[in-house]
Design a protein around this motif. Structure first.
Motif, PDB file in Angstrom:
ATOM      1  N   LYS A  15      93.127 102.962 -10.803  1.00 59.46           N
ATOM      2  CA  LYS A  15      94.574 103.053 -10.893  1.00 59.46           C
ATOM      3  C   LYS A  15      95.195 103.973  -9.843  1.00 59.46           C
ATOM      4  O   LYS A  15      96.352 103.772  -9.484  1.00 59.46           O
ATOM      5  CB  LYS A  15      94.971 103.556 -12.278  1.00 59.46           C
ATOM      6  N   LEU A  16      94.443 104.991  -9.354  1.00 56.26           N
ATOM      7  CA  LEU A  16      95.040 105.955  -8.444  1.00 56.26           C
ATOM      8  C   LEU A  16      94.577 105.755  -7.005  1.00 56.26           C
ATOM      9  O   LEU A  16      95.387 105.557  -6.101  1.00 56.26           O
ATOM     10  CB  LEU A  16      94.705 107.388  -8.902  1.00 56.26           C
ATOM     11  N   ILE A  17      93.289 105.779  -6.802  1.00 56.74           N
ATOM     12  CA  ILE A  17      92.785 105.680  -5.428  1.00 56.74           C
ATOM     13  C   ILE A  17      93.105 104.308  -4.841  1.00 56.74           C
ATOM     14  O   ILE A  17      93.413 104.187  -3.654  1.00 56.74           O
ATOM     15  CB  ILE A  17      91.278 105.966  -5.408  1.00 56.74           C
ATOM     16  N   SER A  18      93.022 103.302  -5.653  1.00 49.86           N
ATOM     17  CA  SER A  18      93.353 101.967  -5.147  1.00 49.86           C
ATOM     18  C   SER A  18      94.812 101.870  -4.720  1.00 49.86           C
ATOM     19  O   SER A  18      95.176 101.001  -3.925  1.00 49.86           O
ATOM     20  CB  SER A  18      93.046 100.915  -6.215  1.00 49.86           C
ATOM     21  N   SER A  19      95.645 102.752  -5.216  1.00 44.21           N
ATOM     22  CA  SER A  19      97.063 102.764  -4.845  1.00 44.21           C
ATOM     23  C   SER A  19      97.321 103.632  -3.626  1.00 44.21           C
ATOM     24  O   SER A  19      98.480 103.820  -3.240  1.00 44.21           O
ATOM     25  CB  SER A  19      97.906 103.272  -6.019  1.00 44.21           C
ATOM     26  N   GLN A  20      96.265 104.182  -3.016  1.00 46.72           N
ATOM     27  CA  GLN A  20      96.368 105.030  -1.809  1.00 46.72           C
ATOM     28  C   GLN A  20      97.320 106.215  -2.041  1.00 46.72           C
ATOM     29  O   GLN A  20      98.280 106.417  -1.309  1.00 46.72           O
ATOM     30  CB  GLN A  20      96.834 104.199  -0.612  1.00 46.72           C
ATOM     31  N   ASN A 229      98.525 114.452  12.748  1.00 44.20           N
ATOM     32  CA  ASN A 229      98.609 113.006  12.534  1.00 44.20           C
ATOM     33  C   ASN A 229      98.017 112.679  11.165  1.00 44.20           C
ATOM     34  O   ASN A 229      96.847 112.945  10.909  1.00 44.20           O
ATOM     35  CB  ASN A 229      97.841 112.254  13.618  1.00 44.20           C
ATOM     36  N   ILE A 230      98.815 112.107  10.295  1.00 46.73           N
ATOM     37  CA  ILE A 230      98.381 111.823   8.922  1.00 46.73           C
ATOM     38  C   ILE A 230      97.767 110.433   8.883  1.00 46.73           C
ATOM     39  O   ILE A 230      98.405 109.448   9.236  1.00 46.73           O
ATOM     40  CB  ILE A 230      99.566 111.917   7.939  1.00 46.73           C
ATOM     41  N   THR A 231      96.517 110.413   8.452  1.00 45.70           N
ATOM     42  CA  THR A 231      95.839 109.120   8.321  1.00 45.70           C
ATOM     43  C   THR A 231      96.125 108.521   6.947  1.00 45.70           C
ATOM     44  O   THR A 231      96.656 109.180   6.043  1.00 45.70           O
ATOM     45  CB  THR A 231      94.320 109.294   8.513  1.00 45.70           C
ATOM     46  N   VAL A 232      95.707 107.277   6.771  1.00 46.66           N
ATOM     47  CA  VAL A 232      95.961 106.564   5.516  1.00 46.66           C
ATOM     48  C   VAL A 232      94.901 106.973   4.504  1.00 46.66           C
ATOM     49  O   VAL A 232      93.708 107.012   4.818  1.00 46.66           O
ATOM     50  CB  VAL A 232      95.928 105.046   5.747  1.00 46.66           C
ATOM     51  N   PRO A 233      95.288 107.294   3.258  1.00 44.44           N
ATOM     52  CA  PRO A 233      94.313 107.645   2.223  1.00 44.44           C
ATOM     53  C   PRO A 233      93.421 106.457   1.904  1.00 44.44           C
ATOM     54  O   PRO A 233      93.748 105.303   2.171  1.00 44.44           O
ATOM     55  CB  PRO A 233      95.181 108.036   1.029  1.00 44.44           C
ATOM     56  N   PRO A 234      92.269 106.709   1.295  1.00 46.40           N
ATOM     57  CA  PRO A 234      91.361 105.603   0.936  1.00 46.40           C
ATOM     58  C   PRO A 234      91.976 104.719  -0.148  1.00 46.40           C
ATOM     59  O   PRO A 234      92.778 105.167  -0.951  1.00 46.40           O
ATOM     60  CB  PRO A 234      90.114 106.333   0.438  1.00 46.40           C
TER      61      PRO A 234
END
Length: 878
Positions: A15-20, A229-234
């Motif tokens: 529910k959380l990580i999949s939502s980045q 530079n902020i990368t995209v979360p997993p």
């Protein structure tokens, strides 16, 4: 959140990580203690920050397990900050700490110990219990019986606190005089006693905490957006190798660095991500109610946390309004001492097992017999303790320390610990120490000292040595170099006098036209005799310089001799009479024999004493300390006996004891000046109630003259009259001092007799030669007379016998020299040329001559004729 931590972790992924998500804010779970830990661990694995707003467990501060977790509410362990401030405010410097053995309890204890060390608060004992398995009754009973501290800090959850309070009430530990500081969780126990102090965190409502958490995230994201530079979360937990968020670690650092004033107060975080500057209300339980009696909040004026406690509103256990002392005042003390004259004398007990008046029973444990033996103690410290007991209204039992040492920090059975009297105080086996215990910084860190009852220093004791009387003591006024110069000067001046008189036109060698007198010319031997005679002031009976230049040098030499003799006489008197130098005495701590030890000079102190610690702490005395380690003694008595027996050359110890020993025994003397000045104090436990009171009593005794009376009674009493045995001034010289001079005279006599033997032998040899010459002369004369009878012309004896002529001339010259040198009186000192012997009577045949020659012979005086007759007679001419 699910009560199952595994399902909770799966929900986080789904529910959380999949939502980045960039961060997660977590509140307390409705059930299940491990749910929040599961969320933190799962998100931390992917470097996603988690901000807690309600959980206060200390386990979440472990960055090895929860690297991305932080919280906007302080953990329970931070309550120790408030407890420390309360203790400082109330001036309680000793506490008993009770805690659970779980991770929260250990973390709370560790943080409190760090703060207590900074605030100089001593933890008297630590009582640890297992949660839900309480066995604390015995520990509470022991603390009540053995400790004087009455301030208790309790960290426990609500359930454990309820059981602990039951035991506390059963042991009557909520009576007047006790102080209880309890944790916020323990405050919720239904049987909490009246008078306890506690606290409650003032964090506001949950919405305010959430607002502050969101503000932290917003500020951190803004800073991160501007700088990195902020990368995209997993987005997928299944891709483990590529799903960790690269910017997540930087994001956590930006979150921890946030500081601002939020809805719940000052927001800041420590290196573990825990909230700082949390505000608390101070709670006092009064008749079962919680009353706010103070606050612990952030002050914008001083920019730090500030405690506000209204002491007048606090009600203490036993319904007391006055602040308790925090300790009980023991009226019966355990006092330790050791034998040290004149401060503590140990005497045997009487036949009936009691001590004399003025003595105190002081049993000592003897290891060979493994039992205590009763002994009696008296002395300076015993009288001092009796006076303190009267003034401060306490009683005491006296005991001698088992190991007989003052106390040092040493390795014992692999562990470092304090020994001796200091160890008895450190490990709570003694309440007070009455002995000549030196106060120094090392001991002051672990025990308390009163103001000194006697000031002292370190000095050196030696055995008095007899005054030296060397055989060459008469040579001591001058150095060897100066003696050598004087001897050289004598002979140089003698040579100069001879040369001046020899080559001067007015000297004895040049005045040939002057009628010979009784005084001949100055030869080299006479010049040497003249120089020695002037130097030794023995009178001059030999020849003196004739020339003016030589006489000027003689006057200068006489002045030199006067100065040298006067200086020698003055220094000889000073050396032999006034103050002879004692090379045996040590000049002080800077003496070369101490700084650079040698094998023929041994010195020592007592093991484990303050003097031993002093040498150990001084870098420039390192060599001396290493040497002393091999010779140190176990007690002052042993060292003093070694000094008397000659096994030690010096004993380094406290000045009062050495002054006493030197006053009692005239064979002992103190050398050098005091160093390492300090004082003897009464030793007490750290933060003892009696420290200040004993100090004030000692000051009063100093002012009233009581300390001076003790000095007169024990230290200055029955001094031996060493003046009658001391060598007084002026000092009468004896045979030991002047033996060298007598030996010198005896050696001179022996040498003189040896020389006279040589002279006699030489004289006999010369006499034999003269007798042979006289016989030859007589035979020659007889032969000449016989030959002249047969010839008509005169015979020249010397031309006929050239050898005889040569021997006769040598004989005449040698005889003239011997007689001239042998003369010693004015009458005998006259010298004349020895005329040849008169020719023997001869019968000459007159020969006619054509002319007559007349020779004018100078007329001789009667004195010359008498002298010639004596000389010829001595030569055997008649």
């Amino acid at each position: 959140m699910n009560t199952n931590p595994i399902r909770t972790a799966q929900s986080v992924c789904d529910k959380l990580i999949s939502s980045q998500v960039y961060a997660v804010i977590v509140s307390h779970p409705s059930n299940g203690d491990q749910s929040l830990s599961s969320v933190s661990f799962t998100c931390g694995f992917y470097n996603i920050p988690v901000i807690g707003i309600s959980n206060r467990d200390s386990t979440l501060s472990n960055k090895n397990l929860h690297g991305s977790f932080m919280r906007t509410i302080a953990p329970h362990s931070h309550e120790t900050d408030v407890w420390t401030e309360i203790l400082i405010r109330l001036k309680y410097l000793s506490v008993v700490f009770i805690h659970s053995s779980d991770s929260d309890g250990r973390s709370t204890l560790g943080r409190f110990q760090n703060l207590a060390d900074i605030a100089n608060i001593k933890v008297e004992t630590i009582i640890k219990y297992e949660p839900a398995v309480l066995s604390i009754a015995d520990a509470l009973e022991e603390a009540k019986r053995e400790l004087t501290c009455r301030v208790f800090i309790l960290y426990a959850n609500t359930e454990d606190a309820q059981s602990i309070f039951q035991e506390v009430n059963r042991h009557n530990m909520t009576e007047p005089g006790y102080v209880w500081l309890v944790s916020e969780q323990a405050l919720d126990a239904p049987n909490r006693p009246n008078g306890v102090l506690s606290l409650r965190i003032n964090s506001g409502n949950e919405s305010a905490i959430i607002r502050d958490s969101v503000q932290v995230l917003a500020n951190a994201l803004k800073e991160m957006y501007e700088t990195d530079n902020i990368t995209v979360p997993p987005a997928d937990c299944a891709k483990i190798s590529s799903t960790k968020w690269e910017s997540g670690i930087k994001f956590v650092k930006h979150l921890i660095n946030q500081t601002f004033n939020g809805k719940t107060g000052r927001i800041a975080f420590d290196e573990f991500g825990d909230r700082l500057f949390s505000e608390y209300n101070l709670i006092n339980v009064i008749d079962g109610r919680e009353e706010i009696v103070g606050h612990y909040s952030f002050s914008k004026n001083i920019m730090k946390m500030e405690l506000q406690l209204i002491e007048d509103q606090v009600v203490w256990p036993g319904n007391q309004k006055d602040k308790p002392l925090g300790y009980i005042i023991p009226k019966h003390l355990k006092v330790f001492t050791l034998a040290e004259k004149p401060f503590v004398w140990v005497k045997p007990v009487l036949k009936d097992g009691i001590c004399k008046n003025g003595q105190k029973m002081c049993p000592k444990y003897y290891f060979p017999e493994k039992r205590y033996i009763d002994e009696c103690c008296e002395g300076y410290c015993i009288d001092l303790m009796e006076e303190l007991a009267k003034r401060l209204n306490f009683t005491y039992d006296l005991e001698q320390v088992k190991d007989g040492q003052y106390g040092s920090y040493e390795f014992i059975n692999g562990d470092k610990s304090w020994t001796g009297l200091v160890g008895e105080l450190v490990y709570k086996r003694a309440d007070m120490v009455a002995a000549p215990l030196t106060a120094n910084p090392e001991r002051g860190q672990v025990i308390d000292f009163s103001k000194p009852f006697k000031y002292e220093g370190i000095t050196i004791l030696q055995k008095r040595q007899p005054r030296k009387a060397a055989l060459a003591s008469f040579l001591q006024p001058f150095e060897n170099t100066l003696w050598l110069l004087v001897l050289v000067s004598v002979h140089v001046v003698a040579l100069a006098l001879y040369l001046l008189d020899r080559f001067s036109p007015f000297g004895g060698f040049k005045m040939l036209n002057v009628v010979p007198s009784d005084e001949g010319a100055l030869n080299l031997s006479s010049a040497i005799w003249f120089s020695w005679g002037v130097l030794l002031n023995s009178g001059i009976g030999e020849r003196t310089p004739r020339s003016f230049s030589a006489r000027v040098l003689g006057m200068v030499w006489a002045g030199f001799a006067m100065i040298v003799v006067a200086s020698y006489t003055a220094n000889l008197a000073a050396y032999l009479v006034l103050n002879p130098r004692d090379d045996h005495a040590v000049s002080g701590i800077e003496d070369s024999r101490l700084r650079n030890p040698t094998e023929n000079f041994t010195f020592a102190t007592v093991k484990g004493s303050a003097v031993d610690m002093f040498f150990r702490s001084q870098v420039h005395l390192f060599n001396a300390y290493r040497t002393m380690e091999e010779t140190n003694k176990n007690s002052p008595e042993e060292a003093i006996a070694a000094i008397k027996d000659g096994y030690l050359n010096a004993f380094i110890w406290d000045s009062p004891r050495l002054e006493y020993e030197s006053a009692q025994d005239c064979d002992l003397v103190i050398s050098g000046e005091l160093f390492g000045r300090s004082g003897y104090g009464i030793g007490l436990q750290k933060n003892s109630f009696w420290t200040e009171k004993v100090t004030l009593a000692l000051l009063q005794m100093h002012e009233s003259g009581s300390m001076e009376a003790l000095d007169n009674k024990w230290i200055l009493q029955s001094e031996t009259d060493c003046e009658s045995k001391t060598e007084h001034f002026p000092y009468t010289l004896g045979i030991k001092n002047m033996a060298g001079v007598f030996i010198l005279v005896f050696a001179g006599i022996v040498v003189s007799f040896g020389l006279i033997v040589i002279e006699i032998v030489y004289k006999k040899r010369r006499a034999r030669k003269l007798r042979r010459l006289a016989i030859a002369k007589k035979l020659a004369i007889k032969w000449r007379l016989r030959t002249q009878k047969s010839k008509s012309y005169p015979l020249n004896l010397y031309s006929a016998f050239p050898v005889l002529n040569k021997e006769f001339k040598e004989l005449a010259i040698n005889k003239s020299f011997e007689i001239d040198s042998r003369s010693s009186t004015p009458c005998d000192s006259q010298s004349f040329v020895i005329p040849p012997p008169p020719p023997p009577p001869q019968t000459f045949q007159r020969i006619p001559s054509t002319y007559t020659t007349y020779t004018t012979v100078p007329k001789r005086s009667a004195q010359q004729k008498i002298y010639e007759y004596k000389q010829r007679r001595s030569l055997g001419y008649y």
